[in-house]
Design a protein around this motif. Sequence first.
Motif, short mmCIF file in Angstrom:
data_model
loop_
_atom_site.label_atom_id
_atom_site.label_comp_id
_atom_site.label_asym_id
_atom_site.label_seq_id
_atom_site.Cartn_x
_atom_site.Cartn_y
_atom_site.Cartn_z
N LYS A 75 -69.81 5.35 -9.32
CA LYS A 75 -70.75 5.25 -8.20
C LYS A 75 -71.31 6.62 -7.84
O LYS A 75 -72.52 6.80 -7.67
N GLY A 76 -70.43 7.59 -7.70
CA GLY A 76 -70.86 8.92 -7.30
C GLY A 76 -71.71 9.60 -8.35
O GLY A 76 -72.71 10.26 -8.03
N MET A 77 -71.35 9.42 -9.62
CA MET A 77 -72.12 10.06 -10.68
C MET A 77 -73.49 9.42 -10.84
O MET A 77 -74.48 10.13 -11.07
N GLU A 78 -73.58 8.11 -10.69
CA GLU A 78 -74.88 7.46 -10.78
C GLU A 78 -75.82 8.00 -9.70
O GLU A 78 -76.99 8.31 -9.97
N ALA A 79 -75.30 8.13 -8.48
CA ALA A 79 -76.12 8.66 -7.39
C ALA A 79 -76.55 10.10 -7.67
O ALA A 79 -77.70 10.48 -7.41
N SER A 80 -75.65 10.91 -8.20
CA SER A 80 -75.98 12.32 -8.45
C SER A 80 -76.91 12.48 -9.64
O SER A 80 -77.73 13.40 -9.68
#
Length: 332
Positions: A254-259
Amino acid sequence: MKRKHKMIFYILSTIVTILFLVLGTLFLFPYLEMVSDELTQNSADWMKELEDEISLDAVTLPGTHDSATAYVQLPYFMRCQSLTIREQLEAGFRYLDIRLNTENGKLYFYHSFAKCKTGILPWADALELETVLEQVYAFLINHPSETILFVVKQEGSGDIALFQKILQEYIEKKPEMWLLTNKVPTVGEARGKVVLFRRYADKAGLKAQSGIALNWSDQGGKELEVNNLQKEIRDGVTFYIQDRYNYSVEDKMKGMEASLIQAKELASEERIKINFASTAGPNSLHHPYKIAKQMNAWFQNKHFTGNIGWVIFDHGDAELAESVYQLNFLVK
């Protein structure tokens, strides 16, 4: 009496079996976990298609985390790569995560407290910087269109100024192979060169000779953050970094997709954007290969587009690297 001897035999057999399984899991079985060593077309020379005028921070390129850990102590926990550095370069990876510390006036590779080795056997030599540099130089001589981002971190404690001095001694043996600058170069300037980046302060006062500053703030912590791509400014260099290494696999995705989406939006600014796909998970009993299988498959199945910066993986192969660098040629 016979019954007693039989019981002792069973107990000893059980203990030996348990020891074999534990020692095998920690020291042997991880080396059976491999990625494909097959190359893709042009994986060793993909940068030749890039225009010389492009700044390196505007290139989408793949990298490896803890790059020298193909052979390492306690591989179940510490082995982050299946391919050697030479094989990683042939597969198309161009960002190398170089973690070193000093010992008797030389620099050796470490992952935390674990020494990286030259082979699988317990008595294999510790991996010295000189050995890896020979592989790096040979690759660039054979593939002069390419460049290698040599991102150095002092692993552990010690005198940083002394660390820099010893590193400089290695560099000065083949100065023609290096591009030492404190500003991000163009692709043309970097071709055929090792570009030095540093994850430490310039305590030795080497200025431009110290390399490009990339020493970011620690991003540990288990709780999912709203903004994962953090802005950092070091010695005049602005960059954005996501290195959330305590996330669960689900939160890391989730965090990597957003970043990665945020990195794409920053593309027009032509600043360094780095996203690590690696995570140790919320506890210390992690197994990098198992996590990498999930993270790498997730990344490839998402089919990201655009300039997403530099993406850094555990246990990557040529197909994974291609899924990153091909984005340079799809965005026009």
